[in-house]
Every structure is written in structure tokens, then in C-alpha cells.
Design a protein around this motif. Structure first.
Motif, short mmCIF file in Angstrom:
data_model
loop_
_atom_site.label_atom_id
_atom_site.label_comp_id
_atom_site.label_asym_id
_atom_site.label_seq_id
_atom_site.Cartn_x
_atom_site.Cartn_y
_atom_site.Cartn_z
N THR A 20 0.82 -1.21 0.00
CA THR A 20 0.00 0.00 0.00
C THR A 20 0.85 1.27 0.00
N ILE A 21 1.96 1.26 0.71
CA ILE A 21 2.86 2.41 0.65
C ILE A 21 3.49 2.50 -0.73
N GLY A 22 3.78 1.35 -1.34
CA GLY A 22 4.30 1.34 -2.71
C GLY A 22 3.33 1.98 -3.69
N GLU A 23 2.04 1.72 -3.50
CA GLU A 23 1.02 2.35 -4.35
C GLU A 23 0.99 3.86 -4.14
N PHE A 24 1.14 4.30 -2.89
CA PHE A 24 1.20 5.72 -2.56
C PHE A 24 2.41 6.36 -3.27
N TRP A 25 3.56 5.69 -3.21
CA TRP A 25 4.75 6.17 -3.91
C TRP A 25 4.50 6.27 -5.40
N ASN A 26 3.89 5.26 -5.98
CA ASN A 26 3.61 5.29 -7.43
C ASN A 26 2.71 6.47 -7.80
N GLU A 27 1.69 6.69 -6.98
CA GLU A 27 0.78 7.82 -7.21
C GLU A 27 1.52 9.15 -7.20
N MET A 28 2.34 9.37 -6.19
CA MET A 28 3.08 10.63 -6.06
C MET A 28 4.19 10.73 -7.11
N SER A 29 4.78 9.59 -7.49
CA SER A 29 5.86 9.59 -8.49
C SER A 29 5.36 10.00 -9.86
N ARG A 30 4.14 9.65 -10.18
CA ARG A 30 3.57 10.06 -11.48
C ARG A 30 3.49 11.58 -11.58
N ILE A 31 3.32 12.24 -10.46
CA ILE A 31 3.20 13.70 -10.44
C ILE A 31 4.56 14.38 -10.31
N TYR A 32 5.40 13.90 -9.40
CA TYR A 32 6.62 14.62 -9.03
C TYR A 32 7.92 13.94 -9.47
N GLY A 33 7.86 12.68 -9.89
CA GLY A 33 9.08 11.93 -10.20
C GLY A 33 9.62 11.28 -8.94
N ARG A 34 9.87 9.99 -9.01
CA ARG A 34 10.29 9.20 -7.84
C ARG A 34 11.54 9.78 -7.17
N ALA A 35 12.52 10.19 -7.95
CA ALA A 35 13.79 10.66 -7.39
C ALA A 35 13.66 12.01 -6.69
N ASN A 36 12.54 12.69 -6.82
CA ASN A 36 12.32 13.99 -6.16
C ASN A 36 11.60 13.85 -4.83
N LEU A 37 11.24 12.64 -4.46
CA LEU A 37 10.42 12.40 -3.28
C LEU A 37 11.21 11.74 -2.16
N ARG A 38 10.67 11.87 -0.96
CA ARG A 38 11.16 11.12 0.19
C ARG A 38 9.95 10.76 1.03
N GLY A 39 10.04 9.62 1.70
CA GLY A 39 8.93 9.16 2.53
C GLY A 39 9.36 9.01 3.97
N LEU A 40 8.51 9.40 4.88
CA LEU A 40 8.78 9.33 6.31
C LEU A 40 7.81 8.36 6.97
N GLY A 41 8.34 7.35 7.62
CA GLY A 41 7.53 6.45 8.44
C GLY A 41 7.76 6.74 9.90
N TYR A 42 6.67 6.74 10.67
CA TYR A 42 6.78 7.02 12.11
C TYR A 42 5.48 6.59 12.80
N ASN A 43 5.46 6.66 14.11
CA ASN A 43 4.26 6.39 14.90
C ASN A 43 3.67 5.00 14.62
N TRP A 44 4.53 4.00 14.73
CA TRP A 44 4.08 2.62 14.55
C TRP A 44 3.23 2.18 15.73
N THR A 45 2.21 1.41 15.43
CA THR A 45 1.45 0.69 16.47
C THR A 45 1.53 -0.78 16.09
N GLU A 46 0.83 -1.62 16.80
CA GLU A 46 0.84 -3.05 16.46
C GLU A 46 0.15 -3.31 15.13
N THR A 47 -0.67 -2.37 14.65
CA THR A 47 -1.44 -2.62 13.43
C THR A 47 -1.31 -1.53 12.36
N SER A 48 -0.54 -0.47 12.63
CA SER A 48 -0.50 0.62 11.64
C SER A 48 0.82 1.39 11.68
#
Length: 116
Positions: A20-48
Motif C-alpha cells: 500500500t505504501i508502494g502504491e502511494f509512492w507510485n501515485e506521487m511519483s507520477r506527479i513529481y518523479g520518484r527521485a524527487n520524493l522522500r517518505g517518512l515512516g513514524y508512529n508505529w502501532t501493532e497494526t499501523s
């Protein structure tokens, strides 16, 4: 360090976040280009996980969050995107993370900065 971007919450049940995060990346990459983006993961729980995609330089249109991150104490690992699961298994051997910042390019390379 300030990270500004578009935030979404993803399920981690059954490791679905990779798809699902890969799909989010693909969506944003179509607009901005993959190499122009960065993704931040944080606030993990047991399910999210909270995940934000922003531009490496500047603010992304439609941003809905800004997060202040530590300036120092980050570690970085680079490799191939198809080995991302193995990269994270190695990172997590040392324990849970507070933050991760991912960057990818169209040639299949990735870089992960992480903070405990």
C-alpha cells in the motif's frame, strides 16, 4: 529538520504496508518523479504506521502535515529496492525505530535513513 508532506495511515497487518505504501509512492511519483520524493515512516502501532511523502527540496502541493525531526543521530543504509525487506530485517535487529526516511530512484536504488 522539518519534514512536510502528505500524510496517510497504513495497516501493517500481514506486512500489507509494503504494497500500500508502494502504491502511494507510485501515485506521487507520477506527479513529481520518484527521485524527487522522500517518505517518512513514524508512529508505529501493532497494526499501523503513519507515512508521509514529501519533496526532497521544497513543499509538496496539498501537504497536510509538518513534523520536526532530530537533526543528528541518523544512520543510513543504501541498497536495491527489491532487497528492501532484507534491509529492514537488518535494521530492526537492533530494535524498533522512531523514524525512517526512504528515498528511491527509477533505477531500483533505495536509501533508508533511520533514527532510534
Amino acid at each position: 529538520m522539518k519534514f512536510t508532506g502528505i500524510s496517510r495511515t497504513f495497516s501493517t497487518v500481514g506486512e500489507k504496508q509494503y504494497e500500500t505504501i508502494g502504491e502511494f509512492w507510485n501515485e506521487m511519483s507520477r506527479i513529481y518523479g520518484r527521485a524527487n520524493l522522500r517518505g517518512l515512516g513514524y508512529n508505529w502501532t501493532e497494526t499501523s504506521i503513519e507515512y508521509v511523502i514529501g519533496l526532497i527540496s521544497g513543499d509538496i502541493k496539498g501537504s497536510n502535515i509538518s513534523i520536526i525531526l532530530p537533526d543528528d543521530g541518523w544512520k543510513c543504509v543504501s541498497g536495491r529496492t527489491e532487497k528492501l525487506g532484507a534491509i529492514y530485517r537488518e535494521i530492526y535487529k537492533e530494535g524498533p525505530l522512531l523514524y525512517e526516511i526512504e528515498m528511491f530512484d527509477d533505477e531500483g536504488n533505495c536509501s533508508v535513513m533511520y533514527f532510534r
